[in-house]
Write an enzyme that holds these catalytic residues in place. Sequence first.
Site, PDB file in Angstrom:
ATOM      1  CE  LYS A   1      -7.398  -0.049   5.945  1.00 17.06           C
ATOM      2  NZ  LYS A   1      -7.929   0.353   4.642  1.00 17.06           N
TER       3      LYS A   1
ATOM      4  CG  HIS B   1      -1.927   0.962   1.367  1.00 16.78           C
ATOM      5  ND1 HIS B   1      -1.704   2.269   1.708  1.00 16.78           N
ATOM      6  CD2 HIS B   1      -3.272   0.855   1.168  1.00 16.78           C
ATOM      7  CE1 HIS B   1      -2.860   2.927   1.727  1.00 16.78           C
ATOM      8  NE2 HIS B   1      -3.822   2.090   1.405  1.00 16.78           N
TER       9      HIS B   1
ATOM     10  CD  GLN C   1      -6.940  -4.722   4.083  1.00 16.52           C
ATOM     11  OE1 GLN C   1      -7.872  -5.460   4.414  1.00 16.52           O
ATOM     12  NE2 GLN C   1      -7.141  -3.493   3.639  1.00 16.52           N
TER      13      GLN C   1
ATOM     14  CB  CYS D   1      -3.780   3.301  -1.581  1.00 16.38           C
ATOM     15  SG  CYS D   1      -5.081   4.478  -1.287  1.00 16.38           S
TER      16      CYS D   1
ATOM     17  CG  ASP E   1       0.491  -2.176   6.007  1.00 18.01           C
ATOM     18  OD1 ASP E   1      -0.426  -2.237   6.857  1.00 18.01           O
ATOM     19  OD2 ASP E   1       0.362  -1.629   4.897  1.00 18.01           O
TER      20      ASP E   1
HETATM   21  C1  LIG Z   1      -2.550  -2.837   3.510  1.00 17.98           C
HETATM   22  C2  LIG Z   1      -2.859  -1.453   3.960  1.00 17.98           C
HETATM   23  N1  LIG Z   1      -1.896  -0.712   4.493  1.00 17.98           N
HETATM   24  C3  LIG Z   1      -2.106   0.559   4.922  1.00 17.98           C
HETATM   25  C4  LIG Z   1      -3.334   1.133   4.812  1.00 17.98           C
HETATM   26  C5  LIG Z   1      -3.498   2.537   5.296  1.00 17.98           C
HETATM   27  O1  LIG Z   1      -4.416   2.611   6.338  1.00 17.98           O
HETATM   28  P1  LIG Z   1      -5.001   4.015   6.760  1.00 17.98           P
HETATM   29  O2  LIG Z   1      -5.524   4.656   5.518  1.00 17.98           O
HETATM   30  O3  LIG Z   1      -6.081   3.687   7.723  1.00 17.98           O
HETATM   31  O4  LIG Z   1      -3.890   4.786   7.365  1.00 17.98           O
HETATM   32  C6  LIG Z   1      -4.390   0.399   4.250  1.00 17.98           C
HETATM   33  C7  LIG Z   1      -5.738   0.944   4.093  1.00 17.98           C
HETATM   34  O5  LIG Z   1      -5.999   1.926   3.459  1.00 17.98           O
HETATM   35  C8  LIG Z   1      -4.139  -0.920   3.822  1.00 17.98           C
HETATM   36  O6  LIG Z   1      -5.111  -1.666   3.289  1.00 17.98           O
END
Ligand SMILES: Cc1ncc(COP(=O)(O)O)c(C=O)c1O
Lengths: 152, 152, 419, 419
Positions: free
Chosen positions: D237, D135, D214, D377, D211
């Site tokens: 999430k 991401h 998910q 993203c 990370d």
């Molecule tokens: C795999 C992953 N990493 C990071 C993020 C970033 O999370 P957030 O937008 O809540 O900071 C997301 C979701 O958007 C994600 O699915």
Amino acid sequence: MEQLYQQVILDHSRERSGEGTLENPAGQSFQVNPTCGDECNVQVNTAEGKISELAWTGKGCSISQASLSLMYEMVDGEPVTEVEELGETFRELIHNRGQELDPEKMDQLEDLGAFTGVGRYSARVKCALLGWMALRDALIQAQDGSKEGSGE
Amino acid sequence: MEQLYQQVILDHSRERSGEGTLENPAGQSFQVNPTCGDECNVQVNTAEGKISELAWTGKGCSISQASLSLMYEMVDGEPVTEVEELGETFRELIHNRGQELDPEKMDQLEDLGAFTGVGRYSARVKCALLGWMALRDALIQAQDGSKEGSGE
Amino acid sequence: MTQTSLNVAGDFPLLGRTVRDGKRLVYLDTGATAQKPTAVLDAERRFNEKHNAAVHRGAHQIAEEATEAYEAARAAVAGFVGAEFSEIVWTKNATEGLNLVAYSFLNATLGLGGTAAERFRLAEGDEIVVTELEHHANLVPWQELAAKTGAKLRWISATEDGRLDPASFDVIGEKTRIVAFTHASNVTGAITDVPAVVDRAKAVGAYTVLDACQSAAHLPVNFTELGVDFAAFSGHKMLAPTGIGVLYGRGELLEAMPPFLTGGSMVEIVTMEETTFMPPPQRFEAGTQMVAQTAGMHAAIDYLNNLGMDRLAAHEDQLAERMLEGIATVPGIRVLGPTTPENRLAVVAFDVPGVHPHDVGQVLDDQGIAVRVGHHCAQPAHRSFGVHASTRASAGVYNTNDDVDAFIEGLKQVVKFFG
Amino acid sequence: MTQTSLNVAGDFPLLGRTVRDGKRLVYLDTGATAQKPTAVLDAERRFNEKHNAAVHRGAHQIAEEATEAYEAARAAVAGFVGAEFSEIVWTKNATEGLNLVAYSFLNATLGLGGTAAERFRLAEGDEIVVTELEHHANLVPWQELAAKTGAKLRWISATEDGRLDPASFDVIGEKTRIVAFTHASNVTGAITDVPAVVDRAKAVGAYTVLDACQSAAHLPVNFTELGVDFAAFSGHKMLAPTGIGVLYGRGELLEAMPPFLTGGSMVEIVTMEETTFMPPPQRFEAGTQMVAQTAGMHAAIDYLNNLGMDRLAAHEDQLAERMLEGIATVPGIRVLGPTTPENRLAVVAFDVPGVHPHDVGQVLDDQGIAVRVGHHCAQPAHRSFGVHASTRASAGVYNTNDDVDAFIEGLKQVVKFFG
Ligand SMILES: Cc1ncc(COP(=O)(O)O)c(C=O)c1O
Ligand SMILES: Cc1ncc(COP(=O)(O)O)c(C=O)c1O
């Protein structure tokens, strides 16, 4: 209020025992309560397993000052292991949300029992324990030092 | 669905007019829709206040591709001021939440009226306008260039 | 003294509770955080129950609705502080907003942001000016920036009555690149003469960063008219939920500034090697934002607008006056800050000689009166008064004369108890 | 295929609404953000109506209650992910957590944090390893850190079916200082073999940053057992409110790391010249935190614990299988990622050749089916599949077989409409 500010506490916060500094402390610890900027410095020397000298300086509320003063009276000259045990019991009391511990422990605490009410006020827990945190820290240093010393 | 995907739109998204590149464009603009990574590049030359050459490349959804194709058909060869006016009216339509504008404006828009339904879907507004954003940008460049040019 | 009570306490559910064995709650800690009206809680809940979805990232109906709610809240904030829509960046609190500015200067200094960002580069010899009255949030980030860039930190000092001392404004000079200062002190309540500082900063070409945390919540503010370059404030101090704050940045500056936090929703093209960024405000909003909280913020702004910030300010002026007069009737108490009601907020910090603030607060708390004790995240301000900590009473839209009177009565009990 | 439906949709108010002229909502966009159960919304509201006050800053009763709620939520999170209490830092989202780590390395590199922080200093020649499946939140901050420190960014590549390619793990070498990788891809749904990466990173002495955005929401996770150094995830999430996230950091590392955001509540002694900082986790929590949201997070964790993460994972496995089987019945559709249900989440991105994802999503939306369209993203991940964007269906605790079936039916309509 009177439950929190027992006469013993008010007295000790006004007439404090043990305030001062040592010349060559084997252990010393400076602690801060970040909420209010309160601070204390505890200095200690040990000999033959006992606290041979103890002194403290600090600024803070009546609870923290009384706690330091009463701590001084209770532990100066006492065996380190007993002091550590007493500290544990005191911590237990302060975390007991205003309830007394079992009678045996309350006996052990003597005048420190006056702090029972502090446990009802979680924001004040740190005030009551600040001096004891510093003492624990200082004692560890002092004993590490004496162990090192004796090893040479 | 049929309100959004009018036949004109589906047709233009399949058989696109004006796709290509120019050799020496006086103005060009690259635009991205960050949500989906869709992009387009619009190139333009002007002469005597008219669009003399126009070409575009891009990848994107049926709405954005049809919008570029129909834009090409409507504005190529037309006076710049009229094109700018048409662009304003089209933007107005797309921001009108799915409602038609007054009849005079709908007449001016001709086939672009097929995009009326897009305004109901705020996430698609950018798709319909991407090409027109690029055109506006490219025209500003082309005309700045020609003014500079004529000043020398 | 006329009573200007707005009589809105009933809008705030928390104020209906009791404390310490059934005592009526007298909440005088709004300077720390405000209570929330039902309208704000309802707006947040309605968002969660009807419109919750990812913003700027979906094409389905709920995502569209969430995006519209999110951007409508931004428009409401922009209107509230006299800014353009794209000059409003969401943050989690004022602290993040101030750090954002400091870190963007750092990033520019380290070469990010290309030629557009060169104007933000700092070098050894440059100076950053703050003030002795700053909250740590508008002091420590600049200390850190200075330490990292080699710039030097200087400061405007405080007068004896807790205002910025104009005699020390000449620390703003040719080397000054940034002047960071508070619009209103959260200790002394003093409201800064912003134009006096801005004029001086502009004269030497320095950027201005305003800490509007206390002001935006209690006064009508217009950043465009004030002429500052950046300003930060927090929702939770102005009836909105926790977790939402705002950074204002002058359009031209945000355009040129490199991003701070990076990640989703603020990028254009991302390859493994390189990334290009969106225009402001998106460039500064990385990741999933506090969307439900923006809905709450919107409702808070509507609530304040309906009330009228002028009326709110007048109401609080009257409370400040009553507080100061009341305190003056309790012998020995020293107010840290102006003792008269002009150009100040209803934020009154004071020292009870011989009684530690913790003990003052405790006796008040026992009577149901909630005040703040400690250094209020402003140690240097306290040091300038020669004290370590203080007790602070701060009023809000929901307070009444009765609250102030209860507080003064409580203060008398304090003196009696420890006297 | 047995139905493992948990039958909890009734707990989620938003799922009771209709979309597009009365259609039942089929919410398959949980990968972007989850809906919230009533228990979470109630907990947040209860906090605001009963216990809202400044945390770690007041001595009155409500401030004590707020502080207790805030720290109890931290304890709940720590238990949920197998961490110690002081290893849990609150952030606004996962993105901030990942940036926090990157910026702390930067601050150490610029000389902050004293000798304890020397271990985090980066220099030219050092390498940071990421993966093609990240991401943007776990890619761009490392690109920026590399650009600022002179370190080099390298990456693990993706296989054709959207997993990390073990053949490319040898980019982790002697020069590697940081390995940042995802626990589960938000595009392909593939779950990473974490020990394989961690072992390799440990062998060369590199720090690992996971990370878990998910994974923490859909699987039982235990960061201590996984052996990673840092991990980040977001509340929104996993049934919690927006505006709250978590950074996990191994105790010893957080102890040594310089702070990121600076301001109130994270300092010990502040003078105009210099500041000392509190121990973790406070050191990393500057300013007024998202306190009401931590109460919501606590309720979300309780909700998930009551359900059982094992049961949740089994439920979602079954939905993933049904989705993959259903998609296989629609001719021509290409799944981006593993096409079999092992070691994957119920997150399925796909390409409908000749139909742009926007158009796919629109036709689904018209039938009440909410999916995500775009690059989610993760532009490099899409590029590795040779596409620009995709459509993604992602399931959550509340989805049922009926939801999956409606989605497959909808997909058939898409193909028919544009066919
Ligand atoms: C795999 C992953 N990493 C990071 C993020 C970033 O999370 P957030 O937008 O809540 O900071 C997301 C979701 O958007 C994600 O699915
Ligand atoms: C003057 C001032 N500045 C900055 C802050 C920091 O705000 P926050 O903690 O919401 O980030 C506060 C409040 O704590 C404040 O009163």
